[in-house]
Design a protein around this motif. Structure first.
Motif, short mmCIF file in Angstrom:
data_model
loop_
_atom_site.label_atom_id
_atom_site.label_comp_id
_atom_site.label_asym_id
_atom_site.label_seq_id
_atom_site.Cartn_x
_atom_site.Cartn_y
_atom_site.Cartn_z
N THR A 16 -8.63 44.00 -65.80
CA THR A 16 -8.19 42.92 -64.78
C THR A 16 -9.40 42.47 -64.12
N GLN A 17 -10.31 43.04 -63.71
CA GLN A 17 -11.46 42.88 -62.85
C GLN A 17 -12.43 41.81 -63.67
N ARG A 18 -12.48 42.54 -65.16
CA ARG A 18 -13.52 41.79 -65.89
C ARG A 18 -12.62 40.28 -66.39
N MET A 19 -11.50 40.14 -66.52
CA MET A 19 -10.87 38.97 -66.71
C MET A 19 -11.03 37.93 -65.51
N LEU A 20 -10.95 38.58 -64.28
CA LEU A 20 -10.78 37.75 -63.11
C LEU A 20 -12.44 37.34 -63.17
N ASN A 21 -13.26 38.07 -63.20
CA ASN A 21 -14.77 37.57 -63.32
C ASN A 21 -15.15 36.44 -64.29
N GLU A 22 -14.38 36.79 -65.54
CA GLU A 22 -14.61 35.82 -66.64
C GLU A 22 -13.90 34.37 -66.41
N LEU A 23 -12.79 34.41 -65.64
CA LEU A 23 -12.17 33.10 -65.48
C LEU A 23 -12.26 32.81 -64.10
N SER A 24 -12.78 33.01 -63.22
CA SER A 24 -13.24 32.54 -61.82
C SER A 24 -14.22 31.57 -61.94
N PRO A 25 -14.25 30.46 -60.84
CA PRO A 25 -15.22 29.30 -61.10
C PRO A 25 -16.58 29.78 -60.93
N SER A 26 -17.39 29.19 -61.75
CA SER A 26 -18.65 29.70 -61.14
C SER A 26 -19.37 29.30 -59.90
N PRO A 27 -20.02 30.11 -59.33
CA PRO A 27 -20.49 29.99 -57.96
C PRO A 27 -21.47 28.76 -57.78
N PRO A 63 -23.74 44.20 -66.39
CA PRO A 63 -22.96 45.14 -65.83
C PRO A 63 -21.41 44.71 -66.30
N VAL A 64 -20.62 45.77 -66.72
CA VAL A 64 -19.31 45.77 -66.84
C VAL A 64 -18.40 46.30 -66.02
N GLU A 65 -17.35 45.80 -65.66
CA GLU A 65 -16.44 46.15 -64.57
C GLU A 65 -15.70 47.37 -65.10
N PRO A 66 -15.00 48.34 -64.57
CA PRO A 66 -14.31 49.33 -64.70
C PRO A 66 -13.04 49.02 -65.51
N ASN A 67 -12.23 47.95 -65.01
CA ASN A 67 -10.99 47.66 -65.74
C ASN A 67 -10.77 46.42 -66.10
#
Length: 71
Positions: free
Chosen positions: A54-65, A48-52
């Motif tokens: 900014t949210q996509r970049m935050l998801n890509e750069l956030s630490p892995s759970p 799934p792809v986020e609508p904007n």
């Protein structure tokens, strides 16, 4: 004399035109090409792809759970 030359040229021209055509080889028949089904999409395409952006970049750069290594 001129008529004889013209007659010879016409006869030679006709012979050359008929001699250039070769009917001894079979004619190639065109064959309709069949299209192959498209390949399966890559796995990243199915996520799934986020609508904007900014949210996509935050998801890509956030630490892995999940941790990459276990102690």
């Amino acid at each position: 004399m001129l008529n004889a030359t013209k007659l010879c040229c016409v006869a030679a021209l006709l012979l050359l035109m008929c001699g250039c055509q070769s009917f001894s080889t079979p004619r190639i028949q065109p064959v309709a090409a069949t299209c192959l089904p498209p390949p399966a999409p890559s796995a990243w395409f199915m996520q799934p792809v986020e609508p904007n952006l900014t949210q996509r970049m935050l998801n890509e750069l956030s630490p892995s759970p999940m941790p990459a290594t276990k102690d």
